[in-house]
Design an enzyme around this catalytic site. Sequence first.
Site, PDB file in Angstrom:
ATOM      1  N   MET A  10       0.837  -1.215   0.000  1.00 33.75           N
ATOM      2  CA  MET A  10       0.000   0.000   0.000  1.00 33.75           C
ATOM      3  C   MET A  10       0.872   1.265   0.000  1.00 33.75           C
ATOM      4  O   MET A  10       0.821   2.055   0.918  1.00 33.75           O
ATOM      5  CB  MET A  10      -0.916  -0.022   1.240  1.00 33.75           C
ATOM      6  CG  MET A  10      -1.837  -1.238   1.287  1.00 33.75           C
ATOM      7  SD  MET A  10      -2.727  -1.391   2.851  1.00 33.75           S
ATOM      8  CE  MET A  10      -1.458  -1.987   3.967  1.00 33.75           C
ATOM      9  N   GLN A  52     -10.727   3.359  -0.321  1.00 35.96           N
ATOM     10  CA  GLN A  52     -10.384   4.593   0.376  1.00 35.96           C
ATOM     11  C   GLN A  52     -11.140   5.781  -0.215  1.00 35.96           C
ATOM     12  O   GLN A  52     -11.773   6.564   0.508  1.00 35.96           O
ATOM     13  CB  GLN A  52      -8.870   4.860   0.293  1.00 35.96           C
ATOM     14  CG  GLN A  52      -8.015   3.960   1.168  1.00 35.96           C
ATOM     15  CD  GLN A  52      -6.538   4.199   0.943  1.00 35.96           C
ATOM     16  OE1 GLN A  52      -6.123   4.742  -0.087  1.00 35.96           O
ATOM     17  NE2 GLN A  52      -5.715   3.775   1.897  1.00 35.96           N
ATOM     18  N   THR A  83       2.100   1.461   5.988  1.00 37.58           N
ATOM     19  CA  THR A  83       1.537   2.660   5.377  1.00 37.58           C
ATOM     20  C   THR A  83       0.987   3.520   6.504  1.00 37.58           C
ATOM     21  O   THR A  83       0.617   2.990   7.558  1.00 37.58           O
ATOM     22  CB  THR A  83       0.396   2.304   4.390  1.00 37.58           C
ATOM     23  OG1 THR A  83      -0.226   3.499   3.911  1.00 37.58           O
ATOM     24  CG2 THR A  83      -0.672   1.453   5.048  1.00 37.58           C
ATOM     25  N   ASN A  84       0.949   4.823   6.304  1.00 33.97           N
ATOM     26  CA  ASN A  84       0.407   5.714   7.329  1.00 33.97           C
ATOM     27  C   ASN A  84      -1.114   5.682   7.377  1.00 33.97           C
ATOM     28  O   ASN A  84      -1.719   5.503   8.430  1.00 33.97           O
ATOM     29  CB  ASN A  84       0.874   7.155   7.085  1.00 33.97           C
ATOM     30  CG  ASN A  84       2.275   7.424   7.577  1.00 33.97           C
ATOM     31  OD1 ASN A  84       2.487   7.872   8.689  1.00 33.97           O
ATOM     32  ND2 ASN A  84       3.254   7.154   6.718  1.00 33.97           N
ATOM     33  N   THR A  85      -1.749   5.854   6.224  1.00 36.12           N
ATOM     34  CA  THR A  85      -3.201   6.044   6.181  1.00 36.12           C
ATOM     35  C   THR A  85      -3.966   4.927   6.871  1.00 36.12           C
ATOM     36  O   THR A  85      -4.908   5.180   7.632  1.00 36.12           O
ATOM     37  CB  THR A  85      -3.682   6.191   4.724  1.00 36.12           C
ATOM     38  OG1 THR A  85      -3.113   7.379   4.160  1.00 36.12           O
ATOM     39  CG2 THR A  85      -5.197   6.278   4.654  1.00 36.12           C
ATOM     40  N   CYS A 197       3.496   9.897   4.705  1.00 37.71           N
ATOM     41  CA  CYS A 197       3.086   8.921   3.697  1.00 37.71           C
ATOM     42  C   CYS A 197       4.356   8.165   3.349  1.00 37.71           C
ATOM     43  O   CYS A 197       5.399   8.795   3.113  1.00 37.71           O
ATOM     44  CB  CYS A 197       2.499   9.600   2.468  1.00 37.71           C
ATOM     45  SG  CYS A 197       2.267   8.480   1.073  1.00 37.71           S
ATOM     46  N   GLU A 199       5.471   6.823   0.867  1.00 36.14           N
ATOM     47  CA  GLU A 199       6.088   7.073  -0.438  1.00 36.14           C
ATOM     48  C   GLU A 199       6.803   8.419  -0.515  1.00 36.14           C
ATOM     49  O   GLU A 199       7.675   8.609  -1.366  1.00 36.14           O
ATOM     50  CB  GLU A 199       5.043   7.024  -1.569  1.00 36.14           C
ATOM     51  CG  GLU A 199       4.613   5.635  -2.004  1.00 36.14           C
ATOM     52  CD  GLU A 199       3.540   5.063  -1.085  1.00 36.14           C
ATOM     53  OE1 GLU A 199       3.411   3.834  -1.029  1.00 36.14           O
ATOM     54  OE2 GLU A 199       2.839   5.858  -0.421  1.00 36.14           O
TER      55      GLU A 199
END
Length: 231
Positions: A10, A52, A83-85, A197, A199
């Site tokens: 992700m 999402q 992943t953060n979210t 994030c 990325e």
Amino acid sequence: MKKIGMLGGMSWESSLEYYRMMNEEVKTILGGTHSANCLLYSFDFQQIERLQHEGKWDELTRIMVEEAMNLKKAGANLIVICTNTMHLVAPSIEAATSLPVLHIADVTGHAIKQENLKKVALLGTRFTMESSFYRDLLKERYEIELMIPNEEDRQCIHDIIYDELIFGILTEASRLAYTRIIESLQADGAEGVILGCTEIPLLIQQQHVSIPLFDTTYLHATAAVRKALEQ
């Protein structure tokens, strides 16, 4: 070494970094031919990204919990959400699996506290920037105030993540857009910036800005190794 259960994919671009960083950290600490004792479940990000943006968080929670349970059945001793979210569903995963979930905002808050900073900005997806999980945890556990960019800049950050970074596309124009936003937040009082994030560190590194950056991918991956090595 405890077995680390990783929920990845992700996107896979950042999961690749997690795997590399975890193994490098194990080698640094233990030496020799040691490497990380880990399991990785990699989601098809197309499904996650769609849910999402459709706001179907109940479905996302169900999917994430299901795969976390599979990691537990395979022998995982702790869970790392790569992943953060999706830390939005971390409490549900911890409750369902009874395994510790190493929270990305917690390890980031600890790093910020060590630098004696009191006010930091957060860059990430709109879901991360506009939710309360970072803000609440940093305030309650570390007495750190969180700033986020304005509406237009939040959309810019979000679009670059989903249109470019998850595909491994890194452009100078996007780097300049991010550095402009960071400089604006610095002018408004930010003492540091959370790259919230996994990325974003592919695009922005410390040499690009003049205030401290907190790379959540690195902080999370290396903290996972230290947690796994605890007696």
